[in-house]
Design an enzyme around this catalytic site. Structure first.
Site, short mmCIF file in Angstrom:
data_model
loop_
_atom_site.label_atom_id
_atom_site.label_comp_id
_atom_site.label_asym_id
_atom_site.label_seq_id
_atom_site.Cartn_x
_atom_site.Cartn_y
_atom_site.Cartn_z
N GLY A 134 1.01 -0.91 -0.20
CA GLY A 134 0.15 0.03 -0.22
C GLY A 134 0.37 1.13 0.28
O GLY A 134 2.05 1.10 0.30
N GLU A 138 -4.86 6.99 -1.91
CA GLU A 138 -5.20 5.63 -2.06
C GLU A 138 -5.71 5.82 -1.32
O GLU A 138 -7.07 4.30 -0.49
CB GLU A 138 -4.33 4.65 -2.42
CG GLU A 138 -3.37 3.37 -3.49
CD GLU A 138 -2.38 2.56 -3.21
OE1 GLU A 138 -2.01 2.01 -4.06
OE2 GLU A 138 -1.71 2.09 -2.25
N ASP A 144 7.26 5.00 -3.21
CA ASP A 144 7.11 4.99 -1.93
C ASP A 144 8.13 5.34 -1.18
O ASP A 144 8.17 5.85 0.09
CB ASP A 144 5.96 3.72 -1.64
CG ASP A 144 5.38 3.45 -2.32
OD1 ASP A 144 4.36 4.90 -2.50
OD2 ASP A 144 4.37 2.71 -2.30
O1 RIB Z 1 3.29 1.70 -5.24
C1 RIB Z 1 2.90 0.34 -4.99
C2 RIB Z 1 2.21 0.04 -3.72
O2 RIB Z 1 0.38 0.37 -5.13
C3 RIB Z 1 1.96 -1.43 -3.50
O3 RIB Z 1 2.74 -1.89 -2.32
C4 RIB Z 1 0.47 -1.41 -3.78
O4 RIB Z 1 -0.27 -1.84 -2.64
C5 RIB Z 1 -0.22 -0.66 -4.58
O5 RIB Z 1 -1.39 0.21 -3.78
#
Ligand code: RIB
Length: 311
Positions: A39, A141, A253
């Site tokens: 995530g 998200e 991330d």
């Molecule tokens: O940015 C990568 C993430 O995007 C993954 O870990 C997956 O969960 C998606 O949300």
């Protein structure tokens, strides 16, 4: 130690590896499958935590078998779950990820599930933790209203608001107004500005569009090429580091978590960009998304080796 806070997604990544990715209608024999914590929100906060920040996520998950994977991750990392709502009636979010073992690229389908339940009230309930924070970090998200609430608290307490506008979702233009740092990749930059981003000149044009929406600083990540920054006066380009990538899931991330950590510690933006570049470079040499995030010592070592910066 800097403190980074914000609403973010908690997702379990179900990752299949294959020699090449199937085209529509094709079945490809894969080599392995992994279940792990992911995530964008949780990856970013894990990156910040391991990079040395106090990372506080505001999120939501179910009380199911996938939720247990996230619970175990937070317990192992020693990260706070104070603002992670556990809703028995909700499904924990999941992502179906396909990895091409040839070039380490991926394709992802995300089922938002419990992340759609992160609303204004959840962010406001964490208000006291914004007061002594040093940076607010979020992405797309969870819900638009959660992002707006986080921006409101960041402005109220005068904290840098870092928005990673990923994945692409339709949002009101006004959401970008007052954002201190927007951090799209080239695809997201094109979605939000209409400018196809390939060259540095394209980055400048896209940045102008973000400035027109009220963004103060623009950071465009360009994958294996590097990262472009501008505040409208100064420009910085930091080339990506050459590493042997095994999985790029979560690289953005890692970058955002590292960047937020360095900004929270008060370092100049060029140092933050280089700190983030090192964080991302190490993450792609490892499998998994959250599990691939590097620890502060590793980041500092690479920062000194590659950029001659000793923090
Ligand atoms: O940015 C990568 C993430 O995007 C993954 O870990 C997956 O969960 C998606 O949300």
């Amino acid at each position: 130690m800097g403190k980074v806070i914000g609403p973010g997604s908690l997702i379990v990544d179900i990752t299949g590896f294959a020699p090449h990715l199937p085209v529509a209608g094709e079945t490809v024999k894969g080599s392995k499958i992994r279940f792990g914590p992911g995530g964008k929100g949780s990856n970013q906060m894990t990156a910040a935590h391991r990079a040395g920040a106090q990372a506080v996520i505001i999120g939501c998950r179910g009380e199911d078998v996938l939720g247990q994977i996230l619970k175990d991750h937070y317990a192992t990392e020693g990260m706070s779950e104070e603002y992670v709502a556990v809703l028995p009636e909700a499904d924990t979010a999941s992502a179906l990820i396909e990895i091409d073992e040839g070039d380490a690229q991926n394709r992802i389908i995300v089922i938002f599930a419990a992340n759609d339940m992160v609303k204004t009230e959840a962010v406001m309930a964490a208000e006291k933790d914004f007061i002594d924070s040093d940076a607010v970090l979020t992405q797309f998200e969870t819900t638009t209203e959660a992002v707006l609430a986080a921006k409101k608290l960041a402005k109220k307490y005068n904290k840098p608001f870092i928005l990673n506008p990923a994945p692409f979702v339709e949002v009101p233009n006004s959401l970008f107004d007052g954002v201190d740092y927007v951090t799209p990749n080239e695809t997201e930059a094109e979605f939000y500005t209409g400018v196809k981003v390939d060259t540095i000149e394209d980055c400048r044009k896209a940045a102008e569009k973000f400035f027109a929406l009220g963004v103060k600083n623009v950071v465009i990540t360009l994958g294996v090429r590097g990262v472009f920054f501008t505040d409208g006066k100064e420009e910085i380009f930091v080339p990506a580091l050459k590493v042997k990538a095994v999985e790029t899931t979560g690289a953005g991330d890692a970058f955002n978590g590292g960047f937020a950590t360095a900004i929270a510690e008060g370092y100049p933006v060029e140092t933050a960009l280089k700190f983030a570049t090192c964080t991302a470079a190490i993450s792609v040499t490892r499998l998994g998304s959250s599990p691939s995030m590097p620890y502060r010592g590793e980041i500092l070592e690479l920062l000194e080796k590659e950029f001659d910066i000793k923090l």
